[in-house]
Design a protein around this motif. Sequence first.
Motif, mmCIF file in Angstrom:
data_model
loop_
_atom_site.group_PDB
_atom_site.id
_atom_site.type_symbol
_atom_site.label_atom_id
_atom_site.label_comp_id
_atom_site.label_asym_id
_atom_site.label_seq_id
_atom_site.Cartn_x
_atom_site.Cartn_y
_atom_site.Cartn_z
ATOM 1 N N GLU A 221 -1.920 -6.754 6.565
ATOM 2 C CA GLU A 221 -1.811 -5.437 5.943
ATOM 3 C C GLU A 221 -0.408 -4.859 6.114
ATOM 4 O OE1 GLU A 221 -5.024 -2.686 5.529
ATOM 5 O OE2 GLU A 221 -6.113 -3.733 7.114
ATOM 6 N N LEU A 222 0.184 -5.085 7.278
ATOM 7 C CA LEU A 222 1.540 -4.600 7.513
ATOM 8 C C LEU A 222 2.511 -5.258 6.544
ATOM 9 C CD1 LEU A 222 1.775 -4.494 11.418
ATOM 10 C CD2 LEU A 222 1.187 -2.667 9.853
ATOM 11 N N GLU A 223 2.377 -6.561 6.381
ATOM 12 C CA GLU A 223 3.277 -7.287 5.491
ATOM 13 C C GLU A 223 3.109 -6.848 4.038
ATOM 14 O OE1 GLU A 223 2.863 -11.462 6.146
ATOM 15 O OE2 GLU A 223 3.782 -11.388 8.143
ATOM 16 N N SER A 224 1.898 -6.395 3.691
ATOM 17 C CA SER A 224 1.647 -5.987 2.306
ATOM 18 C C SER A 224 2.447 -4.751 1.913
ATOM 19 C CB SER A 224 0.147 -5.729 2.086
ATOM 20 O OG SER A 224 -0.259 -4.510 2.705
ATOM 21 N N VAL A 225 2.892 -3.973 2.890
ATOM 22 C CA VAL A 225 3.690 -2.781 2.578
ATOM 23 C C VAL A 225 5.102 -2.865 3.174
ATOM 24 C CG1 VAL A 225 1.724 -1.245 2.248
ATOM 25 C CG2 VAL A 225 2.677 -1.519 4.528
ATOM 26 N N GLY A 226 5.528 -4.074 3.577
ATOM 27 C CA GLY A 226 6.928 -4.265 3.939
ATOM 28 C C GLY A 226 7.288 -4.258 5.409
ATOM 29 N N TRP A 227 6.299 -4.462 6.284
ATOM 30 C CA TRP A 227 6.592 -4.591 7.716
ATOM 31 C C TRP A 227 6.289 -6.025 8.144
ATOM 32 C CZ3 TRP A 227 8.832 -0.336 9.670
ATOM 33 C CH2 TRP A 227 8.576 0.897 9.047
ATOM 34 N N TYR A 228 7.151 -6.600 8.964
ATOM 35 C CA TYR A 228 6.974 -8.001 9.343
ATOM 36 C C TYR A 228 6.996 -8.147 10.858
ATOM 37 C CZ TYR A 228 7.788 -8.670 4.411
ATOM 38 O OH TYR A 228 7.688 -8.598 3.040
ATOM 39 N N PRO A 229 5.818 -8.046 11.507
ATOM 40 C CA PRO A 229 5.747 -8.131 12.972
ATOM 41 C C PRO A 229 6.146 -9.520 13.468
ATOM 42 C CG PRO A 229 3.709 -7.270 12.021
ATOM 43 C CD PRO A 229 4.506 -7.843 10.896
#
Length: 230
Positions: free
Chosen positions: A18-26
Amino acid sequence: MNETVNRLIEIFRKMKDELESVGWYPVDAESTRWWGGAETPDEVVITAMLVQQTRWDVVHEVLNRLRRLSLNKLEVIANTDPNYLAEVIKGVNYRFTKAQRLVKFAKNVTMIGGLGKLRLRGDVRDFLLNQEGVGRETADSIMLFALNIPTMPISQYTKRVFSRLLGLKLGDNYDMWKEFLEGLLPRDLYTYKLIHASIITIGKKYCLPTDPLCNKCPLRDVCLYARGRG
């Protein structure tokens, strides 16, 4: 309260897709890729200034253009004509103003030896806040994601999600929110990045200003507001 915080962190660690879907890459704690896939601290700073009142997808397109022209480095931007830069960042809102501010910022950072030198200064936040176009949220975002200094940026999403989640009534005061959350959360670089990215994601996808999607939200079992809605 500690139990709730630990549960939040546990939930956030499972939100990678979900984070990656809005531009965050843990990734690892010190990586700049958290911030929209930025490859360097310079790219974090550049996009942090460009994204104000502009959609992330537009900023990503502009960043790729800057990369192709080798304008993704503050040292290069410092020696760039603001009018030319404004043409390169076409699509970004207020591009002429932002181009001028970005060139000034780049000059000031370059004069002190770059972001590496800035990170070592005791007045890093004051330095950032003295730059034209850098407000408190942008300064804290640069510190956290570009300089790897554990400090919590406070966005409107942060206020809305935590107000509902914990039943807080702290108003709109930035510093009050910052002091409260930094006193509540473990002072850990990875945790700070994870919480900020997760709260932004939840605020965008579920915790909407009106008609929030509580039944779909990952925090529904621990959120006072969601539980109150039944």
